[in-house]
Design an enzyme around this catalytic site. Structure first.
Site, PDB file in Angstrom:
ATOM      1  CG  ASP A 173      10.193 -35.751 -29.693  1.00  0.00           C
ATOM      2  OD1 ASP A 173       9.293 -35.942 -30.538  1.00  0.00           O
ATOM      3  OD2 ASP A 173      10.877 -34.706 -29.670  1.00  0.00           O
ATOM      4  CD  GLU A 174       4.883 -35.573 -32.608  1.00  0.00           C
ATOM      5  OE1 GLU A 174       3.668 -35.771 -32.536  1.00  0.00           O
ATOM      6  OE2 GLU A 174       5.426 -34.967 -33.543  1.00  0.00           O
ATOM      7  CE1 TYR A 178       3.900 -40.519 -36.255  1.00  0.00           C
ATOM      8  CE2 TYR A 178       4.310 -38.654 -34.799  1.00  0.00           C
ATOM      9  CZ  TYR A 178       4.785 -39.706 -35.571  1.00  0.00           C
ATOM     10  OH  TYR A 178       6.135 -39.946 -35.650  1.00  0.00           O
ATOM     11  CE  LYS A 228       6.452 -44.158 -34.483  1.00  0.00           C
ATOM     12  NZ  LYS A 228       7.077 -45.015 -35.536  1.00  0.00           N
TER      13      LYS A 228
END
Ligand code: NAD
Ligand code: DAU
Length: 380
Positions: free
Chosen positions: A138-139, A186, A190
């Site tokens: 979800d990030e 990160y 992603k």
């Protein structure tokens, strides 16, 4: 034996991966499950002790960036499904070493995609019966605003969300159509990998699926992440480093519920779709930390709350995202998934697991777990 399906699960020795591997190996004895993992610091084969001798399980130590190796493995094993979890996953590490995150999460995903494309395109039936399922976070959606907590009526009832704690810290949620706005190295890596996966569908017609899940918790999580780190520190009465004021909100899901969602989506999800996975379970860090302290104290026979003074506010994480909150209505409505555990049950099970498995924790914190592979797999 001829298996009905031959599936590579990448990152199967990591936290979420081991639960997915275990579920598939046990539930589908007619599938061959190939766990492809480089065994970085985050990979631990001791996580899979209970299934490592099953006939339908195979471990292959390999880097997802090794394109030639991955391509050959797909050919040799007649792979028709890929569930891709391997990644560098810790935000704090990405802040210190972004290159490794770009290499593994972006280039590694591209290597998996290109190997699958070349192999599947070489077959007479091409894409038919194939699936490339990419596990994301979800990030990638960025951070949501924080407001005072308010009771919410989720668009459906779940066993997990009908519990006592049912609050939202804002009126907006992450939905599948939201624009990507990653903040950390990160989540940027992603996000980039998600784009590559979709590009392989749109450009070449590869049957892909992407899911974006909220924070997972449960057994076998590497103790650099909040919950296992704090459980271990409370046990040993070490300080609990709370970033900033502990006000940040995360949306927690029990890891086995994520694995169940992955199983369902792998089999029933629509090609080219994205599904968000989460259980409407938002917590401020400081509140969850208090629950963990009380639970550890109680289970260790200490006075509940006597370890509250271990809480130590430290410098905030750089670029610390304030709030994550997943709207998983689509998954619920289209595929009928719902979380099975209320948070209170999940956290009790989790704390109990870490306290009962101190040997696992000691093995990880001492670094001994990294020798497990050499011992187990020598001569094989
Ligand atoms: P983890 O860090 O516990 O495990 C990652 C695994 O990938 C390890 O076994 C590691 O050895 C392996 N790996 C790393 N680099 C590799 C490489 N180059 N080649 C082959 N294997 C490699 O991660 P996790 O928490 O289990 O997360 C798994 C996936 O789920 C990740 O893609 C992550 O982005 C995603 N995700 C995690 C969460 C969470 O809360 N943990 C939530 C949503 C999504
Ligand atoms: O939302 C999904 C993501 O959840 C996954 O994509 C990531 O792979 C996973 O690591 C997790 O990311 P977080 O950064 O949210 O998880 P972490 O456990 O590192 O931190 C949870 C919260 O606790 C976060 O707000 C930072 C805070 N924290 C964390 C640590 C390790 C502390 O206050 N102190 C700590 O020591």
């Amino acid at each position: 034996m001829n298996y009905k399906r031959n599936i590579i699960i990448t990152g199967g020795a990591g936290f979420i991966g081991n639960h997915v591997v275990r579920l598939f190996v046990n539930k589908y004895p007619d599938y061959k499950i190939i766990n492809l993992d480089k065994l970085t610091y985050a990979g631990n084969l001791a996580n899979l002790k209970d299934i490592e001798d099953k006939p339908n399980y195979k471990f292959v130590k390999m880097d997802i960036c090794d394109f030639e190796g991955v391509y050959k493995l797909m050919q040799d094993e007649h792979v028709d499904g890929i569930i891709h979890l391997a990644a560098e996953s810790h935000v704090d590490r990405s802040i210190k070493d972004p290159f490794t995150f770009a290499q593994t999460n972006v280039m590694g995903t591209l290597s998996m995609l290109q190997a699958a494309k070349l192999y599947w395109e070489s077959l007479p039936e091409k894409w038919e019966g194939k699936r490339f399922y990419h596990i994301s976070t979800d990030e990638v959606y960025g951070a949501l605003e924080l407001t005072d907590p308010q009771g919410i009526e989720p668009p459906f009832t779940t066993k997990a969300s009908s519990g006592k704690h049912h609050l939202a810290y804002g009126s907006k949620f992450f939905t599948e159509d939201l624009k990507y706005q990653p903040h950390s190295p990160y989540s940027a890596a992603k996000a980039s990998s998600d784009h590559f996966v979709r590009a392989f569908h749109d450009t070449y017609g590869m049957p892909t699926i992407v899911t974006n899940c909220s924070n997972n918790y449960g057994p076998y999580q590497f103790p650099e992440k909040l919950i296992p780190l704090f459980i271990n520190n409370i046990r040993h009465r070490k300080p609990l480093p709370v970033y900033g004021k502990g006000e940040n909100v995360r949306d927690w899901l029990y890891v086995e519920d994520h694995a169940r969602a992955i199983d369902l989506i792998f089999h029933k999800g629509k090609v080219a779709e994205t599904y968000n996975i989460g259980g409407f379970n938002e917590w401020k860090n400081i509140d969850i930390i208090k629950v963990v302290i009380n639970t550890v104290d109680r289970l260790l026979g200490r006075k509940e709350g006597e370890d509250m003074d271990l809480i130590t506010f430290v410098t905030d994480r750089a670029g610390h995202d304030m709030r994550y909150a997943i709207d998983s209505t689509k998954l619920q409505k289209e595929l009928g998934w719902e979380p099975s555990l209320q948070f209170e049950e999940g956290i009790e099970k989790t704390v109990k697991w870490y306290l009962d498995n101190q040997a696992w924790m000691d093995n990880v914190t001492s670094g001994d777990y990294q020798r497990y592979y050499e011992e187990m797999y020598k001569g094989r």
